[in-house]
Design an enzyme around this catalytic site. Sequence first.
Site, PDB file in Angstrom:
ATOM      1  N   ASP A   1       7.967  -0.179  10.944  1.00  0.00           N
ATOM      2  CA  ASP A   1       6.955  -1.088  10.407  1.00  0.00           C
ATOM      3  C   ASP A   1       7.632  -2.051   9.439  1.00  0.00           C
ATOM      4  OD1 ASP A   1       4.822  -2.374   9.276  1.00  0.00           O
ATOM      5  OD2 ASP A   1       3.665  -0.572   8.844  1.00  0.00           O
TER       6      ASP A   1
ATOM      7  N   GLY B   1      -6.490  -4.670   7.215  1.00  0.00           N
ATOM      8  CA  GLY B   1      -7.854  -4.823   7.711  1.00  0.00           C
ATOM      9  C   GLY B   1      -7.937  -5.884   8.797  1.00  0.00           C
TER      10      GLY B   1
ATOM     11  N   CYS C   1       0.826  -1.210   0.000  1.00  0.00           N
ATOM     12  CA  CYS C   1       0.000   0.000   0.000  1.00  0.00           C
ATOM     13  C   CYS C   1       0.861   1.261   0.000  1.00  0.00           C
ATOM     14  CB  CYS C   1      -0.937   0.002   1.199  1.00  0.00           C
ATOM     15  SG  CYS C   1      -0.102  -0.079   2.791  1.00  0.00           S
ATOM     16  N   ASN C   2       2.111   1.154   0.456  1.00  0.00           N
ATOM     17  CA  ASN C   2       2.967   2.336   0.566  1.00  0.00           C
ATOM     18  C   ASN C   2       3.974   2.506  -0.562  1.00  0.00           C
ATOM     19  OD1 ASN C   2       1.847   3.299   2.917  1.00  0.00           O
ATOM     20  ND2 ASN C   2       3.158   2.063   4.227  1.00  0.00           N
TER      21      ASN C   2
END
Length: 415
Positions: free
Chosen positions: A118, A198, A58-59
Site C-alpha cells: 500500500d 472513504g 491513519c496508520n
Amino acid sequence: MEQHKGDKKISFYVIGISYKKADAKLRGDFSLSPTKKAALLDQAKTKGIKSIVATSTCNRTEIYGFVQHPSELIHLLCENTSGSAKAFESVAYILKDDDAVEHMFRVGAGLDSQILGDFEIISQLKSSARVSKKYNLLDAFLERLINSVIQASKRIKTETKLSSGATSVSFASVQYILNSIEDVNSKNILLFGTGKIGRNTCENLIKHTKNEHITLINRTRERAEKIAGKFKVLVKDYSQLHEEIDKADILIVATGAQNPTIDKQIIQNQKALLILDLSIPKNVDENVNSLPNVTLTHLDELSNITDKTLAKRKKFVPVAEAIIEDIKSEFLAWLEHRKFAPTIKALKAKLNVFAEAEIETQRKKLENFNQSQADLLSTQIVQKITNHFAHHLKDENNSSETSLELIQKIFQLDT
C-alpha cells in the site's frame, strides 16, 4: 550523517508510532491535522531546528529531523497533540542516522504498510516535504533523501507487482460489506466525509456492485459535489445528516474530525445498520455498540482482511528491497561526496592562492611574461591536483575521515 549546530553535534532521527504497536485510539491521540502540523513546524523553528518533516496518516505518525536528542522531537509531537510522552514511549520507535534512512525507504516503498504494497504514505510524504519547504525547514539532505525515496517507490511500482491486485483497506471495506450484507444493490449507502479511504471505498463500491442508492454528505457541500460528480452519486446537505442516517442500511464514516461525529443519540432508526469507521482518530463513538441494531467496524479490523493477493505480493519483496539498496547507495554516495566537497573547494581556493602568488612573482622577474598563458597553465594544474584528491576521497578503500583531516592539516584549510 552527523551535522553541527554551533559547537553541538546533531544527528538524523525518526520518532514515530504505527499500527504495529499502537491501537487506533492511541494513533488518534498522536495524529497531526494540517493545523497541528503547522503549529509543530512553527515551534520547531523557534527552538532552532533547521530541518524537519512530520507525517501523519491513519496508520502512523512520524517526525524526521536533525536534533541533538530524539526527546526534542518527542516533545514537539506531544506539545502539539493530545498524546503524552509516557504513552508515546510505551509504543514508540526511535531510529538514528542509517537506520532512520532505511526506515524511510521501507515506509515509502509500502514494505512497512499495514497492507503490504500500500503506497498511500508516499503522497503524504511528498505533501509533508512541501509544507516543510514552505517553512524553510527542509535542508539539502532531507530533500534529497525524500526524492530518493520517491524514486525508489516509483521504480518498485513499475518494476514489480508489489502493489498489484485489489488489496487495500478500501477494497477490504467493500469485501466486508459484500460478506456482511445480503442484496447490497438494494441497500441505502451513506458516505459521511470525504477522506481518501472513504472516497476509495465509494469508488470500489460503484465498481463492484450495481448499487444506485449511494448518498454523500460533507460539512462542505462544494467538496462533496466535486467528488459526487466523479462518482455520479447523490449529494445532501450536512443539515440532513440525521435524516439520511435514518434511511441508511450502511454508513461509511470518513471525516477528518479530531473527535467523534457519530454517536448513539444521532441514530434513531430501529433497522439494521452497518457502520464502517474509516477515520483516525475514530469518528464513531463506541457507545453505538449499545444499540442492538448497529454493527460497528473500524479500519483496523478491515486491515486484517487479506486474500491470495497478499501472498503473491510477498514474492516481490526481495526485488523491492534490491531496488531500495540500489537507490539508497546512490543517495549515500551523494552524501559522501557532499561531506568532502567543502574540503575540495577550500583546497582548490588555497592552491589558486599559491598559483596567483607564484605568477605574480614570475611576472615581476620576467620581461616578456605571458600572463594569459600562465593563468591557463596554473588553472589546469590546480584542477588536476584537486581531481586527484577528489578521486582519492571517493575511493572506498580509503578512509575519507582520515584523509579529510590530513588534507585539512597539511594545507591549513578552514572549511
